[in-house]
Design a protein around this motif. Sequence first.
Motif, short mmCIF file in Angstrom:
data_model
loop_
_atom_site.label_atom_id
_atom_site.label_comp_id
_atom_site.label_asym_id
_atom_site.label_seq_id
_atom_site.Cartn_x
_atom_site.Cartn_y
_atom_site.Cartn_z
N LYS A 239 5.26 -0.35 2.43
CA LYS A 239 4.53 0.90 2.23
C LYS A 239 5.38 1.85 1.39
CE LYS A 239 1.75 4.34 4.72
NZ LYS A 239 0.49 3.91 4.09
N PRO B 284 -4.45 1.32 -2.48
CA PRO B 284 -5.13 0.61 -1.39
C PRO B 284 -4.38 -0.66 -0.98
CG PRO B 284 -6.26 0.22 -3.46
CD PRO B 284 -5.20 1.24 -3.75
N ALA B 285 -4.70 -1.16 0.18
CA ALA B 285 -4.11 -2.43 0.63
C ALA B 285 -4.33 -3.50 -0.42
CB ALA B 285 -4.73 -2.85 1.95
N SER C 211 0.85 -1.20 0.00
CA SER C 211 0.00 0.00 0.00
C SER C 211 0.88 1.24 0.00
CB SER C 211 -0.92 0.01 1.23
OG SER C 211 -0.14 0.04 2.42
#
Length: 417
Positions: A403, A332-333, A313
């Motif tokens: 991330k 998004p995840a 993400s």
Amino acid sequence: MLESIKKYAKPFDSINDLDPLIESIGDAKYVLLGESSHGTSEFYTLRAELTKRLIVEKGFSFIAVEGDWPSCQNINRYIKNIGSPNRNENEVLQTFNRWPTWMWANEEIYELVKWLKNFNQQSKKTNKVGFYGLDVYSLWESMDEIIKYLDRTGNSGLKEARTAFSCFEPYNRNNESYAVSAGYLSENCIKEALELLTVIRKNKWKYDDDDENSLNMEVNSLVTVNAEEYYRTMVLSDSKSWNMRDIHMVEALNAVMKFYGDDAKVIIWEHNTHVGDARATDMKNAGMVNVGQLIRQQNYPEDVYIVGFGTHSGTVIASTEWGVDYLVTNVPAAQPGSWEDLMHKAGARNQYLLFTDENREKFSKTVGHRAIGVVYRPEQEQYGNYVPSIMSSRYDGFIFVDKTHALHPLAKESLVH
């Protein structure tokens, strides 16, 4: 697969933690470094740091990227001090003025260009490290380069170049106009483009000089022929035009490898969809090939090493439609059960995984693997952003950044529009 990731994936915090990956690359001549988007800062910075290590520690000859040949030549000339290069990095990157400009006109590439320039200045090698674009999109710019050179030098081929240019001229440098005319109306410039390539190859020795004009002329004429076919087929078949583009990138790469000689070693920067072997994805069923597959097929297994990149993400630079301004968009995840989701569940951290004879079988099941393009709508990504992949066949190694953050484009006012 989740348990296998937990067992074999290793965490990393800096480029020095990737020593096992450098070691695993061994004596490979082709190292392909992917990315799951064209707008993620960490993918660019990690590839840049790996590239520096490969150049310093393993003597790699040049970098080849998913970019236009003429624009990338400005970087190549600058870092090698060829001819009358641009005065600074910012001027060099201003030449990337075709959408999506952010792919190469960004702060991350700015720093790499600066490093390459300094490395070449300090290097005692005759053959300096180069930077080349392999893509097929620069039809008009490549013809401009050919005519400009032949006009200046009076070398053979000017007549054929002007004839080809005259054929393409009515389309006003509009790729779509040519595509429709050639694809649907059979009004095309195949004959003129091929005649230009033939005469350039026949007279290539006449262009040979310290400014790499022989290579420059050959690849620009290759672009002319292959771009013509690419645009001619794009309105009729997505798979044929895709194949034409990737076949061209390998042809251009082979021309540069031949130019550098038998000991040449290349680092290739392209999207995962180009570098990850197509035979390990659903592209195979559609009759599609890609750069990674073709390079593996043309070389010994030990000479090729492919590294994929991905994230769980974060944020990314992309556009909602082709040709419009970019946005910083939330990623998004990863979807449940996808490769990125499994990597995240195995440990919400930055990690890398090497696929070896010991573990390849454990990663041989098909799993969804996210791909983000220059056009990206996260709310719709479940409909086409996950490529079914056998990861251990698609890549030799994988770098996962849990991330990620958006790329940093150079200020718009510094770019030429």
